[in-house]
Design a protein around this motif. Structure first.
Motif, mmCIF file in Angstrom:
data_model
loop_
_atom_site.group_PDB
_atom_site.id
_atom_site.type_symbol
_atom_site.label_atom_id
_atom_site.label_comp_id
_atom_site.label_asym_id
_atom_site.label_seq_id
_atom_site.Cartn_x
_atom_site.Cartn_y
_atom_site.Cartn_z
ATOM 1 N N PRO A 20 0.807 -1.222 0.000
ATOM 2 C CA PRO A 20 0.000 0.000 0.000
ATOM 3 C C PRO A 20 0.836 1.266 0.000
ATOM 4 O O PRO A 20 0.460 2.262 -0.640
ATOM 5 C CB PRO A 20 -0.817 -0.123 1.292
ATOM 6 N N LEU A 21 1.980 1.266 0.696
ATOM 7 C CA LEU A 21 2.821 2.456 0.726
ATOM 8 C C LEU A 21 3.382 2.773 -0.658
ATOM 9 O O LEU A 21 3.426 3.938 -1.071
ATOM 10 C CB LEU A 21 3.968 2.262 1.732
ATOM 11 N N THR A 22 3.785 1.746 -1.386
ATOM 12 C CA THR A 22 4.308 1.955 -2.737
ATOM 13 C C THR A 22 3.232 2.512 -3.660
ATOM 14 O O THR A 22 3.486 3.424 -4.457
ATOM 15 C CB THR A 22 4.854 0.629 -3.295
ATOM 16 N N VAL A 23 2.010 1.973 -3.551
ATOM 17 C CA VAL A 23 0.915 2.464 -4.387
ATOM 18 C C VAL A 23 0.613 3.928 -4.084
ATOM 19 O O VAL A 23 0.393 4.738 -4.993
ATOM 20 C CB VAL A 23 -0.339 1.591 -4.172
ATOM 21 N N VAL A 24 0.617 4.303 -2.795
ATOM 22 C CA VAL A 24 0.350 5.695 -2.419
ATOM 23 C C VAL A 24 1.429 6.628 -2.965
ATOM 24 O O VAL A 24 1.124 7.701 -3.505
ATOM 25 C CB VAL A 24 0.244 5.817 -0.886
ATOM 26 N N VAL A 25 2.681 6.228 -2.846
ATOM 27 C CA VAL A 25 3.780 7.067 -3.346
ATOM 28 C C VAL A 25 3.689 7.236 -4.857
ATOM 29 O O VAL A 25 3.851 8.347 -5.393
ATOM 30 C CB VAL A 25 5.137 6.469 -2.934
ATOM 31 N N LEU A 26 3.412 6.150 -5.566
ATOM 32 C CA LEU A 26 3.285 6.237 -7.019
ATOM 33 C C LEU A 26 2.097 7.104 -7.420
ATOM 34 O O LEU A 26 2.181 7.879 -8.389
ATOM 35 C CB LEU A 26 3.149 4.840 -7.611
ATOM 36 N N ASP A 27 0.985 7.002 -6.687
ATOM 37 C CA ASP A 27 -0.172 7.849 -6.976
ATOM 38 C C ASP A 27 0.154 9.325 -6.753
ATOM 39 O O ASP A 27 -0.260 10.188 -7.546
ATOM 40 C CB ASP A 27 -1.355 7.441 -6.100
ATOM 41 N N LEU A 28 0.875 9.635 -5.686
ATOM 42 C CA LEU A 28 1.231 11.028 -5.412
ATOM 43 C C LEU A 28 2.154 11.581 -6.491
ATOM 44 O O LEU A 28 1.976 12.717 -6.958
ATOM 45 C CB LEU A 28 1.897 11.140 -4.038
ATOM 46 N N ILE A 29 3.134 10.786 -6.907
ATOM 47 C CA ILE A 29 4.049 11.246 -7.957
ATOM 48 C C ILE A 29 3.295 11.443 -9.270
ATOM 49 O O ILE A 29 3.476 12.452 -9.971
ATOM 50 C CB ILE A 29 5.204 10.243 -8.132
ATOM 51 N N GLY A 30 2.435 10.484 -9.618
ATOM 52 C CA GLY A 30 1.658 10.617 -10.841
ATOM 53 C C GLY A 30 0.723 11.813 -10.809
ATOM 54 O O GLY A 30 0.578 12.537 -11.808
ATOM 55 N N THR A 31 0.076 12.050 -9.663
ATOM 56 C CA THR A 31 -0.821 13.199 -9.534
ATOM 57 C C THR A 31 -0.058 14.509 -9.663
ATOM 58 O O THR A 31 -0.507 15.442 -10.341
ATOM 59 C CB THR A 31 -1.543 13.149 -8.183
ATOM 60 N N PHE A 32 1.105 14.588 -9.024
ATOM 61 C CA PHE A 32 1.908 15.805 -9.111
ATOM 62 C C PHE A 32 2.337 16.086 -10.544
ATOM 63 O O PHE A 32 2.198 17.222 -11.038
ATOM 64 C CB PHE A 32 3.132 15.670 -8.205
ATOM 65 N N LEU A 33 2.836 15.079 -11.228
ATOM 66 C CA LEU A 33 3.289 15.277 -12.607
ATOM 67 C C LEU A 33 2.131 15.666 -13.521
ATOM 68 O O LEU A 33 2.279 16.522 -14.401
ATOM 69 C CB LEU A 33 3.967 14.011 -13.123
ATOM 70 N N PHE A 34 0.971 15.047 -13.303
ATOM 71 C CA PHE A 34 -0.166 15.367 -14.160
ATOM 72 C C PHE A 34 -0.569 16.832 -14.020
ATOM 73 O O PHE A 34 -0.748 17.531 -15.018
ATOM 74 C CB PHE A 34 -1.354 14.464 -13.821
ATOM 75 N N PHE A 35 -0.742 17.306 -12.793
ATOM 76 C CA PHE A 35 -1.211 18.681 -12.619
ATOM 77 C C PHE A 35 -0.129 19.692 -12.987
ATOM 78 O O PHE A 35 -0.455 20.815 -13.404
ATOM 79 C CB PHE A 35 -1.684 18.896 -11.185
ATOM 80 N N TRP A 36 1.119 19.332 -12.853
ATOM 81 C CA TRP A 36 2.189 20.236 -13.287
ATOM 82 C C TRP A 36 2.171 20.391 -14.801
ATOM 83 O O TRP A 36 2.234 21.510 -15.330
ATOM 84 C CB TRP A 36 3.533 19.682 -12.813
ATOM 85 N N ILE A 37 2.039 19.276 -15.507
ATOM 86 C CA ILE A 37 2.018 19.321 -16.971
ATOM 87 C C ILE A 37 0.701 19.909 -17.471
ATOM 88 O O ILE A 37 0.677 20.687 -18.439
ATOM 89 C CB ILE A 37 2.236 17.908 -17.539
ATOM 90 N N ALA A 38 -0.423 19.558 -16.823
ATOM 91 C CA ALA A 38 -1.728 20.038 -17.275
ATOM 92 C C ALA A 38 -1.824 21.557 -17.191
ATOM 93 O O ALA A 38 -2.370 22.211 -18.097
ATOM 94 C CB ALA A 38 -2.832 19.392 -16.447
ATOM 95 N N GLN A 39 -1.307 22.155 -16.131
ATOM 96 C CA GLN A 39 -1.318 23.616 -16.035
ATOM 97 C C GLN A 39 -0.532 24.246 -17.175
ATOM 98 O O GLN A 39 -0.965 25.235 -17.783
ATOM 99 C CB GLN A 39 -0.727 24.053 -14.691
ATOM 100 N N HIS A 40 0.624 23.681 -17.482
ATOM 101 C CA HIS A 40 1.456 24.226 -18.547
ATOM 102 C C HIS A 40 0.757 24.118 -19.899
ATOM 103 O O HIS A 40 0.808 25.044 -20.712
ATOM 104 C CB HIS A 40 2.794 23.493 -18.581
ATOM 105 N N ILE A 41 0.075 22.982 -20.132
ATOM 106 C CA ILE A 41 -0.605 22.791 -21.406
ATOM 107 C C ILE A 41 -1.771 23.762 -21.558
ATOM 108 O O ILE A 41 -1.905 24.449 -22.582
ATOM 109 C CB ILE A 41 -1.088 21.334 -21.532
#
Length: 277
Positions: A167-188
């Motif tokens: 569960p800890l690995t899944v949470v960390v991967l979800d947080l990283i994916g969420t951060f990258l998505f919103f960082w890129i989405a704002q730029h786009i």
């Protein structure tokens, strides 16, 4: 009739300090950009766009089963009983893809582009930018494709294993994916009018806000799904999910606003330090 007496000076000083504090500035900025109104629009368009698209894609992947319902339950943080209600509502029928018409797909495409336009307008209000011209609509298509791809990635994420690290690995991967998505989405969506470094605090604030929303959902929305399903049937589950989407929209726009205020505060402090030296 005599005018009311002015408030005492201590009250005026307290009011001024509150308005100039970071929390007061954020409150004023959120009210000016109609944050709650935009969050409700985000929820309505998101429900019309994302749920049907993901149901159709899940229908094209028989191995995914209740993948979208499982991810939605995990995102809200529901209990096992509430998870069953979510799966009953968003279960993927085997014939969903075959029964979809060209008109239905066209309607989904229109709602999807409208959803991207609404999110772009919200980000432009956060940064006080003028509305982008019509020829930048291709960015809405890219944003929608990126969003669907990110959600499908979350949907197809394997369930965590029984040990502690799973569960800890899944949470960390979800947080990283969420951060990258919103960082890129704002730029786009902003068309590169704001630098990457300026968008970084907003992506971090949005990610942390969604994490906090999940904790809040476990305490509030999860019991509501179980009780509303008994009282109102499947419609009660829809109401709770829609309320959760309003919270997501509030965090998405509010996180970007907090990121802008944090960036401007950092720039102000740096300029102040340069003037003092």
């Amino acid at each position: 009739m005599e005018p009311p007496p002015p408030p005492p000076r201590w009250f005026q000083r307290l009011d001024r300090r509150l308005r100039l504090s970071p929390l007061g500035v954020a409150w004023t900025s959120g009210r000016e950009m109609e944050l709650m109104h935009r969050a409700m629009g985000f929820a309505a368009l998101g429900f019309l766009t994302l749920v049907p698209v993901l149901v159709l894609v899940a229908a094209a992947q028989p191995s995914s089963g209740h993948g979208f319902a499982r991810w939605l339950g995990q995102a809200i943080g529901v209990t096992h009983e509430s998870q069953l209600q979510v799966e009953r509502l968003f279960g993927v029928p085997n014939t969903a893809l075959q029964r979809t018409t060209a008109f239905g797909l066209a309607a989904l495409a229109v709602f999807g582009l409208t959803f991207g336009s609404a999110v772009q307008t919200g980000y432009e209000k956060v940064w006080d930018l003028p509305t982008a011209r019509w020829h930048t609509m291709w960015r809405h298509v890219v944003f929608l494709a990126l969003l669907v791809g990110a959600l499908l990635g979350f949907v197809n994420t394997p369930a965590p294993s029984g040990d502690v690290t799973g569960p800890l690995t899944v949470v960390v991967l979800d947080l990283i994916g969420t951060f990258l998505f919103f960082w890129i989405a704002q730029h786009i969506l902003l068309g590169g009018r704001v630098r990457w470094i300026a968008l970084l605090p907003g992506a971090v604030a949005t990610t942390l806000g969604l994490l906090g929303l999940r904790g809040f959902s476990q305490l509030v929305f999860s019991p509501l799904i179980a009780s509303s399903a008994v009282t109102y049937g499947p419609f009660g589950t829809v109401l709770v999910v829609q309320s959760w989407l309003v919270g997501v929209g509030f965090v998405v726009y509010g996180g970007a606003l907090v990121g802008r205020l944090a960036h401007e505060g950092r720039v102000f402090r740096r300029l102040k330090d340069q003037d003092e030296t």
